[in-house]
Scaffold this active site. Sequence first.
Site, PDB file in Angstrom:
ATOM      1  N   SER A 167       0.780  -0.905  -0.008  1.00 52.32           N
ATOM      2  CA  SER A 167      -0.117  -0.166   0.096  1.00 52.32           C
ATOM      3  C   SER A 167       0.753   1.015  -0.049  1.00 52.32           C
ATOM      4  O   SER A 167       1.447   1.576   1.017  1.00 52.32           O
ATOM      5  CB  SER A 167      -0.634  -0.063   1.388  1.00 52.32           C
ATOM      6  OG  SER A 167      -1.703   1.473   1.257  1.00 52.32           O
ATOM      7  N   ASP A 227      -7.251   2.931  -9.055  1.00 59.36           N
ATOM      8  CA  ASP A 227      -8.719   3.784  -9.381  1.00 59.36           C
ATOM      9  C   ASP A 227      -8.857   3.731 -10.955  1.00 59.36           C
ATOM     10  O   ASP A 227     -10.152   3.662 -10.577  1.00 59.36           O
ATOM     11  CB  ASP A 227      -8.693   5.161  -8.551  1.00 59.36           C
ATOM     12  CG  ASP A 227      -8.375   5.016  -6.574  1.00 59.36           C
ATOM     13  OD1 ASP A 227      -8.311   3.758  -6.373  1.00 59.36           O
ATOM     14  OD2 ASP A 227      -8.509   5.609  -6.244  1.00 59.36           O
TER      15      ASP A 227
END
Length: 415
Positions: A148, A294
């Site tokens: 992440s 995204d």
Amino acid sequence: MITKFNADSLVGNIELPSSKSISNRVLMIRALCDHAFAIENLSTANDTVLLNQLLLKIKRSKESTSLEIEDAGTPFRLLTAFCAIQEGREFTLSGSERMKQRPIQELVEALQALGADITYLDKFGFPNLLIKGKRLKGGQITISGKTSSQFISALCLIAPLLEDGLSICIIDEIVSDAYIQMTLDIMSEFGILYSRKNQVITIPHQDYIPRDYAIENDWSSATFFYAMAFLSNNVDIKMKGLYENSFQGDSSIKNIAEQFGIRTQFHNDLCIIKRMSPIAEINSQIFNFLSHPDLAIPLIVAFAIQYPNIQISGIHHLELKESNRIHALQTQLSKIGIHLEYANNLLSFQKELEKEYLNQVIHFESFSDHRIVMSLTLLAIKGYQIKFDNNTCVKKSFPNFFQQIERLGFQQIAQ
């Protein structure tokens, strides 16, 4: 039920939400400043509203504070680092059942290497956490970039307040690198100097300089409308509050769209997207979304419908999001005869005949994941009638998404 009439036309003016990613980072910077400042156009997305409330709770509370962070991944990671430097205070960070399945070990170990006092309350390597705030000196740490980018952003944000600053050596491949750079760019807007060479970020000890700040609108939300444009021959969509030279990494969607005959024009803060050439077959090619996760979900749906020769790579970290997004799309798209084959970090598509699905309502699971819901909504452009078990999860990033798509001819019909 969601459907769309005049499916081959997408014309209208869209009001995008402000950037959740920028809002969250600016809120953290304000909390790290000696003086408050005004934030204009702050996101109303659930994650940002929750983060703002939690920061206010921390500010007003005394020694021991319980923070319920629900399913908000970014706030959980950012607050883990923030709480670790709140000297003499104790925090319990808890989250939803899905949050308890999302790893946080690399961030915790990096903070512990700096002297932080953090204990796992449930499963090792995962939330929930007990954090006893301490004064951390800083120095040098090593952290993997493969899980992440938010771990690294969390460390960057607190770095200027550490007595010795912080040098972060990132090993392995970096997922969502555009978001790390966004964090650094926003920090520089508040006077922070840093250097980045190869995979080492160095941030000396210094003070944030408070200043009133206006948040851009959200390029990640704009991606859904670009993905719609991939599926329609008549496109004229206007969106305010987007800038051509934005430091939001997802603004790269405009470059991808051009390869599919979609041109982007800018007039000050007005973004206009138009189709300049008819939908055409695209030869096989691979798009890598390692730095822009995204973008992946809406474009996977668009490619699966219209451009099945395309393949997708760099998406392994999508399994660790609000849902296992690869599995979610595999199970849901199979309901209309679209099969996603995923192996060796490469996603490809296989399609059956689709007509048999067009005259029935397709029931989709949401997985309580805002991006899954908004992406599957694209199917209405191709004549599918779709229904979700829960569509309120869009409040996480785009609370009025369904009101906005009605401007383009989508309809919500009660059943």
